[in-house]
Design a protein around this motif. Structure first.
Motif, PDB file in Angstrom:
ATOM      1  N   VAL A   6       0.813  -1.210   0.000  1.00  8.77           N
ATOM      2  CA  VAL A   6       0.000   0.000   0.000  1.00  8.77           C
ATOM      3  C   VAL A   6       0.849   1.263   0.000  1.00  8.77           C
ATOM      4  O   VAL A   6       0.826   2.043  -0.955  1.00  8.77           O
ATOM      5  N   ALA A   7       1.615   1.406   1.042  1.00  5.82           N
ATOM      6  CA  ALA A   7       2.235   2.710   1.284  1.00  5.82           C
ATOM      7  C   ALA A   7       3.255   3.114   0.217  1.00  5.82           C
ATOM      8  O   ALA A   7       3.196   4.213  -0.320  1.00  5.82           O
ATOM      9  N   GLY A   8       4.159   2.228  -0.079  1.00  9.75           N
ATOM     10  CA  GLY A   8       5.269   2.595  -0.936  1.00  9.75           C
ATOM     11  C   GLY A   8       4.852   2.826  -2.371  1.00  9.75           C
ATOM     12  O   GLY A   8       5.357   3.724  -3.032  1.00  9.75           O
ATOM     13  N   GLU A 215      16.295   5.119  15.873  1.00  9.34           N
ATOM     14  CA  GLU A 215      17.176   4.060  15.372  1.00  9.34           C
ATOM     15  C   GLU A 215      16.425   3.202  14.363  1.00  9.34           C
ATOM     16  O   GLU A 215      16.931   2.864  13.293  1.00  9.34           O
ATOM     17  N   ALA A 216      15.172   2.873  14.707  1.00  6.61           N
ATOM     18  CA  ALA A 216      14.364   2.015  13.840  1.00  6.61           C
ATOM     19  C   ALA A 216      14.155   2.653  12.474  1.00  6.61           C
ATOM     20  O   ALA A 216      14.352   2.014  11.440  1.00  6.61           O
ATOM     21  N   ILE A 217      13.772   3.940  12.461  1.00  7.87           N
ATOM     22  CA  ILE A 217      13.511   4.596  11.178  1.00  7.87           C
ATOM     23  C   ILE A 217      14.798   4.699  10.367  1.00  7.87           C
ATOM     24  O   ILE A 217      14.817   4.426   9.171  1.00  7.87           O
ATOM     25  N   ALA A 218      15.874   5.071  11.039  1.00 11.93           N
ATOM     26  CA  ALA A 218      17.133   5.283  10.331  1.00 11.93           C
ATOM     27  C   ALA A 218      17.643   4.005   9.674  1.00 11.93           C
ATOM     28  O   ALA A 218      18.253   4.049   8.612  1.00 11.93           O
ATOM     29  N   LEU A 219      17.377   2.850  10.303  1.00  8.84           N
ATOM     30  CA  LEU A 219      17.938   1.602   9.792  1.00  8.84           C
ATOM     31  C   LEU A 219      17.024   0.900   8.790  1.00  8.84           C
ATOM     32  O   LEU A 219      17.489   0.266   7.849  1.00  8.84           O
ATOM     33  N   SER A 220      15.690   1.017   8.980  1.00  9.03           N
ATOM     34  CA  SER A 220      14.791   0.022   8.387  1.00  9.03           C
ATOM     35  C   SER A 220      14.177   0.388   7.048  1.00  9.03           C
ATOM     36  O   SER A 220      14.151   1.554   6.639  1.00  9.03           O
ATOM     37  N   ASP A 221      13.625  -0.657   6.430  1.00  7.47           N
ATOM     38  CA  ASP A 221      12.738  -0.498   5.283  1.00  7.47           C
ATOM     39  C   ASP A 221      11.303  -0.364   5.762  1.00  7.47           C
ATOM     40  O   ASP A 221      10.463   0.228   5.097  1.00  7.47           O
ATOM     41  N   ARG A 222      11.043  -1.009   6.879  1.00  8.66           N
ATOM     42  CA  ARG A 222       9.682  -1.023   7.388  1.00  8.66           C
ATOM     43  C   ARG A 222       9.752  -0.996   8.915  1.00  8.66           C
ATOM     44  O   ARG A 222      10.634  -1.608   9.505  1.00  8.66           O
ATOM     45  N   VAL A 223       8.823  -0.277   9.547  1.00  6.99           N
ATOM     46  CA  VAL A 223       8.781  -0.193  11.000  1.00  6.99           C
ATOM     47  C   VAL A 223       7.426  -0.691  11.468  1.00  6.99           C
ATOM     48  O   VAL A 223       6.386  -0.236  10.976  1.00  6.99           O
ATOM     49  N   ILE A 234       0.361  -5.979  17.027  1.00  8.36           N
ATOM     50  CA  ILE A 234       0.992  -4.999  16.156  1.00  8.36           C
ATOM     51  C   ILE A 234      -0.083  -4.000  15.769  1.00  8.36           C
ATOM     52  O   ILE A 234      -1.160  -4.384  15.299  1.00  8.36           O
ATOM     53  N   ILE A 235       0.183  -2.733  16.024  1.00  8.19           N
ATOM     54  CA  ILE A 235      -0.881  -1.754  15.820  1.00  8.19           C
ATOM     55  C   ILE A 235      -0.581  -0.790  14.686  1.00  8.19           C
ATOM     56  O   ILE A 235      -1.381   0.096  14.419  1.00  8.19           O
ATOM     57  N   GLY A 236       0.533  -0.968  14.039  1.00  8.92           N
ATOM     58  CA  GLY A 236       0.789  -0.049  12.939  1.00  8.92           C
ATOM     59  C   GLY A 236       2.009  -0.468  12.150  1.00  8.92           C
ATOM     60  O   GLY A 236       2.875  -1.201  12.647  1.00  8.92           O
ATOM     61  N   GLU A 237       2.049  -0.018  10.901  1.00 10.05           N
ATOM     62  CA  GLU A 237       3.152  -0.402  10.030  1.00 10.05           C
ATOM     63  C   GLU A 237       3.482   0.783   9.127  1.00 10.05           C
ATOM     64  O   GLU A 237       2.588   1.376   8.533  1.00 10.05           O
ATOM     65  N   TRP A 238       4.739   1.126   9.087  1.00 11.27           N
ATOM     66  CA  TRP A 238       5.156   2.233   8.228  1.00 11.27           C
ATOM     67  C   TRP A 238       6.290   1.795   7.317  1.00 11.27           C
ATOM     68  O   TRP A 238       7.172   1.063   7.764  1.00 11.27           O
ATOM     69  N   ARG A 239       6.226   2.232   6.085  1.00  7.23           N
ATOM     70  CA  ARG A 239       7.300   1.938   5.153  1.00  7.23           C
ATOM     71  C   ARG A 239       8.255   3.127   5.166  1.00  7.23           C
ATOM     72  O   ARG A 239       7.812   4.279   5.178  1.00  7.23           O
ATOM     73  N   VAL A 240       9.513   2.854   5.224  1.00 10.84           N
ATOM     74  CA  VAL A 240      10.501   3.943   5.235  1.00 10.84           C
ATOM     75  C   VAL A 240      11.151   4.000   3.863  1.00 10.84           C
ATOM     76  O   VAL A 240      11.862   3.082   3.478  1.00 10.84           O
ATOM     77  N   GLN A 259       9.002  13.681   9.264  1.00 13.64           N
ATOM     78  CA  GLN A 259       7.580  13.442   9.038  1.00 13.64           C
ATOM     79  C   GLN A 259       7.189  12.056   9.548  1.00 13.64           C
ATOM     80  O   GLN A 259       6.202  11.903  10.267  1.00 13.64           O
ATOM     81  N   LEU A 260       8.022  11.062   9.194  1.00 14.84           N
ATOM     82  CA  LEU A 260       7.755   9.690   9.642  1.00 14.84           C
ATOM     83  C   LEU A 260       7.802   9.599  11.163  1.00 14.84           C
ATOM     84  O   LEU A 260       6.944   8.993  11.785  1.00 14.84           O
ATOM     85  N   HIS A 261       8.814  10.251  11.709  1.00  7.60           N
ATOM     86  CA  HIS A 261       8.998  10.194  13.152  1.00  7.60           C
ATOM     87  C   HIS A 261       7.780  10.756  13.851  1.00  7.60           C
ATOM     88  O   HIS A 261       7.272  10.163  14.811  1.00  7.60           O
ATOM     89  N   ARG A 262       7.265  11.890  13.338  1.00  3.98           N
ATOM     90  CA  ARG A 262       6.093  12.528  13.936  1.00  3.98           C
ATOM     91  C   ARG A 262       4.892  11.593  13.865  1.00  3.98           C
ATOM     92  O   ARG A 262       4.194  11.369  14.847  1.00  3.98           O
ATOM     93  N   GLU A 263       4.675  11.030  12.695  1.00  2.76           N
ATOM     94  CA  GLU A 263       3.519  10.145  12.476  1.00  2.76           C
ATOM     95  C   GLU A 263       3.572   8.937  13.405  1.00  2.76           C
ATOM     96  O   GLU A 263       2.604   8.613  14.085  1.00  2.76           O
ATOM     97  N   ILE A 264       4.718   8.280  13.408  1.00  3.21           N
ATOM     98  CA  ILE A 264       4.824   7.040  14.181  1.00  3.21           C
ATOM     99  C   ILE A 264       4.744   7.352  15.662  1.00  3.21           C
ATOM    100  O   ILE A 264       4.097   6.639  16.429  1.00  3.21           O
ATOM    101  N   TRP A 265       5.362   8.442  16.059  1.00  6.23           N
ATOM    102  CA  TRP A 265       5.373   8.795  17.476  1.00  6.23           C
ATOM    103  C   TRP A 265       3.954   9.051  17.977  1.00  6.23           C
ATOM    104  O   TRP A 265       3.613   8.689  19.112  1.00  6.23           O
ATOM    105  N   GLN A 266       3.125   9.661  17.132  1.00  4.82           N
ATOM    106  CA  GLN A 266       1.717   9.868  17.491  1.00  4.82           C
ATOM    107  C   GLN A 266       1.062   8.553  17.916  1.00  4.82           C
ATOM    108  O   GLN A 266       0.337   8.484  18.900  1.00  4.82           O
TER     109      GLN A 266
END
Lengths: 282, 262
Positions: A6-8, A215-223, A234-240, A259-266
């Motif tokens: 979906v996301a990517g 650390e997770a966002i900086a390293l990953s393809d998906r969080v 698991i309550i959420g999934e983000w593609r980096v 932007q990702l950090h803000r979204e995921i942190w919410q």
């Protein structure tokens, strides 16, 4: 969470055997000393594709490590199924390497012997195993430290040896449990870059557990985000989609990162607070 | 404290004690010495006795016998302790069944076994070896058992994830862990091997340091008793020093508290 593209938008649907790790409706319950049972995780479904770097982030005590142990075959799930490259997992997961959070080096072996042992177990002659271990020590920047025992190395150096110990076996799947947790901020950054560097040379499926969202966002393809325990889900999934190769320090300046950090942190914030309440931390 | 300073202080303690002993047993106060030489002997008499033993070479046979007994007791007790320790640690069922009996035998003062061993094994060295074995065995056994049990679960999980078979686990994980525990008690177990030998000799024998002391005691030869004790003490110190050397060699991987980390 069903694996959909979906996301990517740019990712194509994958065939079943491209999936390195698949947990399907996995529930894990522990029997406690007082006969009560504690449900650590409930109905977790997740996949890690071949060559993909997936991080699992969640508040303390949410059962992240439990999921890794299930993928490693160290625990059997109480319900649900674990598939490794499309085959059901029974017993230990021989295709995976596991970097533990706690000290896991053999204290009675030198750094070189610690790295070589992973090859010796599969019957590689000692001399050859040592030669390749020396190679790996050099690759993690410890070429001159082979003769030291773990207690003579710093925390960061021990983690490097641990990384070499796991990678020398060339596992198809890498399971990492807050591997850089106990290190100081600078060392974490250096270790993160080292990990990305080694990983980009030979992309394995990585399941990386951490409580550190950056650390997770900086390293990953998906969080993946987990809810607070007990019975975490698991309550959420983000593609980096940040471009690779990445530098941990630089990528944190990228607007997309923010932007990702803000979204995921919410999404994560409420769970972290909940997690603190559960564990009595603060 | 510098080594020289430490050594000179250590020597000073010996000199002062010997001087006190000498003065108290030889200088008459109000007609006679404070400590009657008949009961306390004098340093010079003791030295003369020790010198005589070494000069005529008669001591070597006794030393050799005691050393043989202690070494046999140590080796046999250690091998038994290692085997049973491993067995119990890997088979919790067996350990649970034997637990009360192990505790019972270990609680027994070993000296009461000496007469039985003398009946079983005679007055020769084997009855002393047997006494030493009962002492050494339990120390080694408990340490090996603990060593196998106390392997960190993370290290064990890591070993299994690295593909170790049961046999490789034994060799690369359980064995080194058990050995490190055993070596940490090496001083105690070697000491007890000597104790077993000497006590056994003292209770009935025809040779050895314990026999020498018993003989001297039988004739109220206090100088002989002290001389025997002195030789025994030096003997134990030398063995202890050798154990320290072996330990240093074998446990290089162990962190030393005072060591600075680089």
């Amino acid at each position: 969470m069903v694996e959909t593209s979906v996301a990517g938008g740019g990712t194509q649907a994958r065939a079943a055997n491209d999936v390195a790790v698949r947990l399907k409706d996995v529930t894990i319950e522990f029997r406690m000393a007082d006969r009560a049972s504690y449900k650590a995780v409930e109905r977790v479904t997740l996949t890690v594709n071949e060559g993909e770097f997936v991080s699992i982030v969640g508040p303390t005590g949410c059962g992240k490590t439990t999921l890794l142990n299930v993928a490693a075959g160290l625990y059997q799930p109480s319900a649900g199924a674990v598939e490794i490259f499309g085959t059901g997992l029974g017993g230990l997961n021989g295709q995976s390497g596991y970097l533990f959070q706690a000290e896991a080096l053999f204290p009675w072996k030198t750094a070189l012997e610690n790295v070589a042992i992973g090859l010796e177990t599969v019957g590689v002659p000692v001399a050859q195993a040592r030669a390749r271990a020396q190679d790996w020590l050099t690759r993690v920047g410890l070429g001159k430290f082979g003769a030291r025992y773990p207690h003579m190395l710093s925390g960061g150096q021990r983690k490097r040896v641990g990384l070499a110990q796991v990678l020398i076996r060339d596992p198809k799947i890498l399971l990492m449990d807050e591997p850089f947790g106990p290190l100081d901020a600078q060392t974490r950054q250096i270790m993160g870059n080292l990990l990305l560097d080694l990983w980009s040379q030979n992309r394995k499926a990585v399941m990386f557990v951490t409580h550190d969202l950056e650390e997770a966002i900086a390293l990953s393809d998906r969080v993946l985000i987990m809810s607070a325990g007990p019975a975490s889900r698991i309550i959420g999934e983000w593609r980096v989609t940040l471009p690779r190769p990445r530098d941990i320090a630089e990528v944190k300046l990228d607007p997309l990162f923010h932007q990702l950090h803000r979204e995921i942190w919410q999404a994560l914030k409420d769970e972290v607070l909940e997690g603190y309440k559960q564990t009595g931390g603060g | 404290m510098s080594y020289i300073r430490l050594l000179s202080l250590q020597v000073a303690v010996a000199v002062v004690s010997l001087a006190l002993w000498h003065l108290l047993t030889t200088i008459p106060i109000g007609g006679k010495p404070l400590l009657p030489p008949f009961f306390f002997s004098t340093p010079l008499d003791v030295a003369a006795q020790v010198y005589k033993w070494f000069a005529d070479g008669s001591i070597w046979r006794h030393l050799w016998i005691t050393l043989t007994e202690a070494m046999l007791a140590f080796v046999i007790g250690s091998i038994g302790g290692i085997l049973v320790g491993f067995w119990f640690a890997r088979q919790p069922m067996v350990a649970a069944v034997f637990d009360p009996y192990v505790k019972m035998i270990n609680a027994l003062p070993r000296i009461v076994l000496a007469p039985i061993f003398t009946l079983w094994f005679g007055l020769g060295i084997m009855s002393k070896v047997a006494l030493g074995v009962t002492l050494v065995f339990f120390i080694v056994f408990f340490n090996v058992y603990q060593g196998v049990k106390e392997v960190s679960p993370t290290i064990l999980a890591n070993a299994r994830m690295l593909g170790m078979s049961e046999r490789q686990l034994m060799r690369h994980v359980y064995w080194p862990s058990a050995l490190s525990w055993m070596f940490s008690s090496l001083h105690t177990s070697v000491g007890f091997a000597v104790v077993g030998a000497v006590v056994g000799e003292y209770l009935g024998s025809a040779a050895g340091l314990g026999y020498l002391i018993l003989q001297a005691e039988g004739t109220f030869d206090i100088a002989g008793v002290f001389a025997g004790m002195f030789v025994l003490a030096v003997f134990v110190v030398i063995i202890d020093w050798m154990v320290t050397l072996i330990e240093r060699r074998l446990l290089v991987w162990r962190p030393v508290a005072a060591e600075t980390r680089t």
